[in-house]
Each structure stands twice: as C-alpha cells, then as structure tokens.
Write an enzyme that holds these catalytic residues in place. Structure first.
Site, short mmCIF file in Angstrom:
data_model
loop_
_atom_site.label_atom_id
_atom_site.label_comp_id
_atom_site.label_asym_id
_atom_site.label_seq_id
_atom_site.Cartn_x
_atom_site.Cartn_y
_atom_site.Cartn_z
N CYS A 615 0.83 -1.19 0.00
CA CYS A 615 0.00 0.00 0.00
C CYS A 615 0.87 1.26 0.00
CB CYS A 615 -0.92 -0.02 1.22
SG CYS A 615 -2.13 1.30 1.24
N ASP A 617 0.46 3.72 1.88
CA ASP A 617 0.38 4.31 3.21
C ASP A 617 1.77 4.71 3.71
OD1 ASP A 617 0.24 4.32 6.26
OD2 ASP A 617 -1.87 4.14 5.73
N ARG A 619 2.92 4.94 6.58
CA ARG A 619 3.40 4.23 7.78
C ARG A 619 4.10 2.94 7.44
NH1 ARG A 619 -2.39 4.25 10.56
NH2 ARG A 619 -2.85 3.72 8.37
N HIS A 676 -2.14 -4.02 5.36
CA HIS A 676 -1.79 -3.48 6.67
C HIS A 676 -3.04 -3.09 7.43
CE1 HIS A 676 -2.54 0.85 5.87
NE2 HIS A 676 -2.36 0.47 4.63
N CYS A 679 -6.30 0.34 7.10
CA CYS A 679 -6.18 0.78 5.71
C CYS A 679 -7.38 1.65 5.33
CB CYS A 679 -6.08 -0.43 4.79
SG CYS A 679 -5.88 -0.01 3.05
#
Length: 807
Positions: A615, A617, A619, A676, A679
C-alpha cells in the site's frame, strides 16, 4: 482522502462497521462485548453441542464424586457443584466453551476448611468468596490476576497436585488420609505395612485403565476411545469390584432430605478473611488460566462451514459468572467451583460450538443425581480415589518444569511447590511471590562493568546486566578509568537503563567529547545505538533516529542548527526545509556507508529477488519491515495494495506492467502482496460510495477491491484468521481478505501463471499490523490451487537473545 489514511480512528466501534453488511456465518457483533444484542437467538443447541455435553457429563460425574470423597465432603455436594457450574456459569460466564465445576485445585483448600470449620461454615465461606469474585470482576481486575508469574501459578497448582496425590494414595491403599500433606507423607510407611487386598487392586486397575485406554490400538480401539477414559476406568473397576470384592467400601449418597445447607461463618475474623481470600485466589486463578487455554484450543480448531466461530472470552464477565456460581453452589450446599481444564478440553475437542454444551452437561448431571442414585452407589471409593490421585499427579507438569528452568525461575517454582505442600496454599503463594521479588532484585542489581584496552588503543567499557541506580557507583568509577581524549566504546549488554544510569553515562560522554575524545555507545551485537548526541548535532528530528520525535516543531527545535548551511541560506516553506534537512543528513551520514554498494549496482544493474506489492500508506516503510537494502526489492505501491485482474476496464496498466517487467525481465523468485491494519482504502470500500458523488479517479481505482468485499460477505469462503484468532473488527477482516483476493488476481496474469506452472515463482501474502509493529505471513499461500486464509505471526529470528533477556 489520502492514500490509505483511515477515514475514522482505528478504534471505531465494531458495531458501526459491522452494521453495513450482514454475513450469515459472521460472529455476533455483541455477545457481551459492545452491548448490542445479536440478531439471532442467543441460545441454540447444535449437534456438536449435544455430543460434547454428553462426553463432558460422563467425565464430570465420577470426577465430582471423587473430589467430594477426597475432601471428606457430602458426596451430593460434588453433584450439586457440577450441576451449578454447568448451568449457572455456562449461562453467565464470559467463556462459551469453559466448563466449570468442582476443582482439583480447590481440593486442598476446601479439605482444610472442612476440618477447621465444618461443612456448613465452609459453604458460607464459599458464598463470601463468590461475592468477592463478583466484586473483582466488576472492578475489571481479571487481567491483573494473569500478571502473576507463571512460575508461581504453576508451582501453586503443582503443590496442590502433590497434596491431592498423597491424600488419595491412602484411600487407594485402603486407609484414610491425614489432615495435611506432611502428615500423609509421614503416615505412608505405616499405611503400606497394613495393606488390605481389595482397595489397592481396584485402585491399580483404575489407574491402569486410565493410562491404557487412550492407547487402545486398531479399529476397535478407535471406537472404544470415544468413551472418556475417566468413565471407562470407573465403570470397569465397578464391574470387577461387584464380582471380585462385593464387600469393598462404596459410594454412599445420603438422602436429599438430609442434605446440609450453609450457615453464617463462625470463628476468628482474620482466619475467616484469610479463608475467603484463599478460595477466591485459587478459584479465580485456575478459572482464568483455563479460559486462556480454552481460547487457544478453540482458535486452533478448524472452522466448520455454516457454524459461527467462537467469540473470544470476556475475562471480567467470566470472573463475575464464577462468583455467582460459587454463591449459588454455596447456598445449595455444593462444593466451591472453578473452570476446569480437563472438562473444558474435552468440551472443545468433541465439537462444542456454544455455551449450550456446558449448560446441557449441567442439566444431565442434575438429572443423574436424582434418577441414577442406585447406579452411582455401586462405585468403589478406591476407584474414585485413584481417579483423583491421577488428576493430582497430572497437575505436576514436566513441560512447565522445563519451561521455568529454561527461564531460570525454577527456584521460584520449587519454593512455591514446597510452600503449598508444607504450609498451605495462601502461605505458599506468598512465599513464592517473595522469592520471585528477591530473584528479580538480584538480577536487577547484578551488573558487571569492566574496561579493556585493545591493541589499537580503543578503550572498551563493557556493562553486562541492567544499569540502575545501584550500578551508578561502579559505572562512574569504571568510566573514570578511560584517559582524556581517548577513543572509547561503551557496550551495553542489558535490556534496561534507569534515569540515574542514563544521566551518569550522558554526563561523562559530554565531558569526554568536550576534552577531544570520541565515544561510541553500542548494544550487545555491536550495533551502534541511536540516541541523543552532544553539540550542534543534538536535534529533535534527526533522520533515522526514533520516529516518535518526528512530530516536533522544527521552528522551536534546537536541531534546526544541524541542518546543512547551504540548506539554511534560503528561507523555504516547512515541507521544503524538512526535505532539505533529510537530504543533507543522508549525504552526511548515510551516503558514505552505501556509496560503494550503490556504485556496484549502478555498474551491474538491478537484480532484485522479489517483487513487493504493498500500500502507499506512509506508515509502511518496506525496507525497514523486511530488513532489505538497495537492490533487494522491486517495489510497487498503490492505494489499497490492489492487483487489477487482466482485462479490467480501469485504464491503468501500471501494476500489470510492473508485474510483467518483474517476472519476465528481472526474473524475480517471489512476489509478496502486503496489506496493513487501519487501511483507509478498505474503510472506503466498507463505507461505500456516497449517493450522487462524482466518479473520481480514486473511486474508479477502488472498484478493483470490490471482489475482496464480496469474498468477505460470501458464505463459500471462511473468515480469515490471524495468529489463531479472529480479526478484531470488520476493517481488519477486509484487510486480510483483500490480501487473499489480490493473490488470486495475481495468479490470473499470464506471466505469473507460466512461472508458477514451471515451479520457478512463489507467491506470498503478508499483513503488517502498524500499531503492534508485527508482521504476519499467509500460511500455504505459495502457488497452490486454493489459498489458505490463515495468517501466522512472524517470530523474532534470534531466540537466544530473547531467552537471555528473560533470564
């Protein structure tokens, strides 16, 4: 909406999320967890529940009678306790599959109370202990009980097991037990000198059947093993005794009209308080440990299609249920109760799926105590004593002994066992806690600090153990032996440093650097530790230091002075300044370390071993969680780690192009799809498109996640499981299901399909829990026809260091 940023906090209520769709075999959203009633009836009887209830009933009856014999209580009290434990605790407890009843762990405690106060006062003490359990459950103290050292808990149970075995051995040999475990051990030679033939033979027969019954070979053995070993041993012993020893002492069930009811406790107040606390402690600890074990067994059991998965237990509700059960049992003149591992394990393994099995077993016990009195009175006391003696022996687990020895806590375990056997349960637990505290303080204070000088003039200061204020004098004295201006390496081989030791080390480091010296602080493996440094290098937001500092305001940070002078020359927006700061730090700190490797890769070209699709993302730091470096991963990131299947009408072939390039050109050996927690893309799929909203690029892209949503709602696919448990909420369930679904999309690409057929490519599913910093791998998800939906936790690679730290 940004890529994969949750649209609401991760702790949004499970009820709100689950209400957006209904899955026929999804777990109920509110079985005592969030207060919402489930849509279907709360109490249903399935075929598995009925069969399990009969099995547990056949174990509970002889066990309850045997425990009543063991403590010299009315035999009817054992049957009352079993019935109340099944019906009341089954209905009110927080664990659907836990079976409560008279407990071997409470045998020694109850026997002492009966001898000291009498049976009716003991029932009053049980009522008071139940009230205390309800109070503790209402104060949500259940998890606090699990904080007791496992060495103390298992030592307590082992000590109780030793005391049970010594007492019941006298009955097996044809005599009567003494008042304490020590007295039973001392009286054993005299008992052996006056053996009667009948009781020892019946006891030996019972033990032999108990041991051999689970090992019966062949087809006939498989059929016979369906009968519980406890029931088979008592039944065979009863039949043999009826023929060979008609005069042997047997069960004598008194008339229900003469059954003794409780009365208010009488005696010294402090003694009664200690008795109530002892019953509460043992009953609560045994119940909570059994709940944890039952949850683990239920999670490891494969799901049955069409059957709802068993929800996780509520420990505080279970403690309150145990308290109510003990109050009811005490009021009716029954034995004290707790959750039992033997009955609960049988309940899980014979297919119970709800609390109906536990309740039904209590109903069967109640009916048997009324209708089968004549049958039960044929049972020899020696057979019941042998059964309980084997239960006591099994409470001394060699697996637990090996485990506590491995973690260097055998002294705590042995002290607790000896204290329980010689002094009593409460005294033994107190003694075990005292020894555990002493051992912890000894380890905390045991620190070895030395300084050594190597041939190249480097002074190595090695600190072995925990650095606390107790070690500050030695630390200060040893650091003072390092000459001014010298190069020093401080090696910290421990898991803890308190503020006093930190201040001492930091003050010396500042002083040594100011005098022209050089200091490096390393861990046990020699790796350099990130931490605060002196001078202009001290900064709140230095790259590659602990990320918890990255929320600070750079305008007020002293670290702003550490940014490269060229980067400070021009006034920039904060985002540009942060980028310049990171680039400058890379050129200063990291580039010299990786320049040679990057130069090699520039000459030879890239040859990554795997394609990592995850992803977007922020993080997810792929190089960090995979411990990879330059040239290792060919990484593709997008919103929701989606893999559009071939021929999809998205107008975006970037993911397919990356897959083709990685598989055909780079010839990667594996492909990993990583989802993760939290999401935002999965949350958006659950929320669905807003009515009348614009057809945006993000909405068109998320349509590739629609098959994952359909898969999660489908009856034909089981719910994904994570490390032996169900997902915590619907968002996590969709995140896991999405990984499984995108792997199926990946297999449909021609290049992937060809390499899988050749056996030269592996596919992996992965889930990263951001809040726990924990990775999970999909089981058996590598190139097989059907993808598993079970994610297993990835354990640390170095077990040795973990064991050293725990010691």
């Amino acid at each position: 909406m940004t890529a994969c940023v949750p649209t609401r906090p991760e702790h949004t209520s499970r009820t709100t999320r689950a209400s957006r769709f209904n899955r026929p075999h999804s777990p109920p959203s509110g079985d005592g967890q969030d207060g919402k009633k489930p849509h279907r009836a709360r109490f249903r009887i399935a075929g598995g529940d009925l069969a399990a209830s009969i099995t547990v009933f056949l174990i509970a009856v002889p066990m309850s009678l045997g425990l009543a014999v063991a403590i010299d209580a009315p035999l009817a009290a054992g049957l009352i306790g079993a019935a109340v434990g099944g019906i009341v605790a089954g209905l009110l407890g927080g664990s659907p599959l836990l079976v409560s009843g008279p407990s071997a762990g409470l045998t020694v405690v109850t026997a002492g109370l009966i001898q000291q106060y009498g049976w009716r006062t003991t029932c009053g003490i049980v009522i008071c202990a139940g009230f205390v359990q309800i109070l503790l459950g209402s104060l949500r103290a259940a998890r606090g009980a699990l904080a007791v050292s496992p060495a103390i808990v298992h030592g307590t149970l082992a000590g109780i097991g030793v005391a049970i075995a010594l007492a019941q051995l006298h009955i097996v040999l044809g005599g009567s037990p003494e008042s304490s475990a020590t007295a039973n051990a001392l009286a054993l030679p005299g008992q052996l000198a006056n053996l009667g033939p009948a009781a020892p033979l019946i006891g030996a027969l019972t033990i032999a059947v108990l041991i051999l019954w689970p090992r019966l070979p062949g087809r006939a053995g498989r059929f016979l093993r369906k009968t519980p070993a406890a029931l088979a041993s008592v039944a065979i012993a009863t039949a043999v005794a009826a023929v060979a020893a008609p005069s042997i002492t047997r069960v004598d069930l008194p008339s229900w009209s003469s059954h003794a009811l409780p009365r208010m406790p009488e005696g010294p107040v402090l003694g009664l308080i200690a008795a109530v606390l002892t019953v509460t402690l043992v009953a609560s600890l045994e119940s909570l440990l059994s709940v944890v074990a039952v949850d683990k067994l239920a999670a490891e059991r494969p799901l049955v299609p069409g059957t709802p998965p068993v929800p996780r237990s509520d420990l505080d509700r279970e403690l309150r249920g145990q308290g109510i059960s003990n109050m009811v049992s005490g009021m009716l003149g029954g034995l004290p109760l707790s959750g039992g591992a033997v009955r609960s394990t049988a309940n899980v393994r014979t297919g119970a799926v709800s609390r109906a099995a536990t309740v039904l077993h209590g109903v069967w016990v109640l009916l048997a105590s009324v209708l089968l009195v004549g049958v039960l009175e044929w049972i020899p006391l020696a057979a019941l004593a042998a059964l309980v003696m084997m239960v006591g022996i099994q409470m001394v687990s060699f697996a637990h002994i090996r485990n506590v020895h491995k973690h260097r806590e055998f002294l705590v375990y042995a002290t607790t066992v000896a204290g329980v056997v010689v002094l009593g349960v409460l005294e033994g637990v107190a003694l075990g806690i005292a020894v555990a505290v002493a051992v912890a303080l000894h380890r905390l204070a045991k620190t070895r600090i030395v300084v050594e000088t190597t041939a190249d003039g480097v002074h190595h200061v090695r600190a072995r153990g925990q650095l606390t204020f107790l070690a500050v004098p030695r630390l200060s004295r040893t650091l003072g032996q390092v000459p001014e201006g010298a190069h020093a390496v401080v090696e910290l081989d421990g898991s803890f440093m308190d503020h006093a030791a930190y201040e001492t080390l930091q003050t010396w480091q500042d002083s040594h650097v100011a005098q022209g010296g050089r200091v490096e602080v390393t861990g046990r493996s020699g790796s350099r530790l990130a931490g605060p440094v002196t001078g202009v290098a001290h900064t709140c937001c230095r790259p590659w230091t602990p990320w918890r500092n990255h929320h600070c305001d750079e305008h007020n940070s002293p670290g702003h002075a550490a940014v490269d002078h060229a980067a400070q020359a021009v006034t920039r927006p904060s985002g540009t300044r942060q980028l310049a700061s990171g680039l400058s730090a890379f050129q200063r700190n990291t580039a010299p370390l990786v320049r040679e490797e990057l130069a090699r890769l520039a000459r030879e070209g890239q040859s990554p071993s795997q394609l990592f699709l995850t992803c977007a993302d922020s993080r997810l730091v792929t190089s960090m969680i995979t411990s990879s470096g330059p040239g290792d991963l060919f990484t593709v990131r997008n919103v929701g780690n989606l893999v559009p299947p071939p021929g999809s009408e998205s107008g975006d072939d970037s993911v397919a192009a990356a897959i083709e390039y990685a598989v055909d050109v780079l010839e990667v050996e594996s492909i990993t799809i990583c989802g993760h927690s939290g999401c935002g893309a999965m949350q958006a799929l659950l929320n669905g498109p807003a009515e009348g909203g614009a057809d945006t690029p993000l909405r068109r892209w998320l349509r590739h996640g629609t098959p994952s949503l359909r898969r999660m709602k489908s009856r034909h696919h089981p719910w994904a499981r994570i490390s032996g448990r169900l997902p915590t909420d619907v968002v996590e369930q969709l995140c896991l299901t999405n990984v499984v679904q995108q792997l199926e999309h990946l297999r449909s690409h021609e290049s992937v399909k060809r390499r899988l057929a050749e056996g030269t490519l592996e596919l992996h599913g992965m889930y990263f829990h951001v809040g726990e910093a924990q990775a999970y791998l999909l089981v058996d998800g590598a190139g097989v026809g059907e993808t598993s939906e079970v994610f297993d936790r990835v354990a640390p690679s170095s077990h040795t260091e973990l064991e050293d730290l725990s010691a």
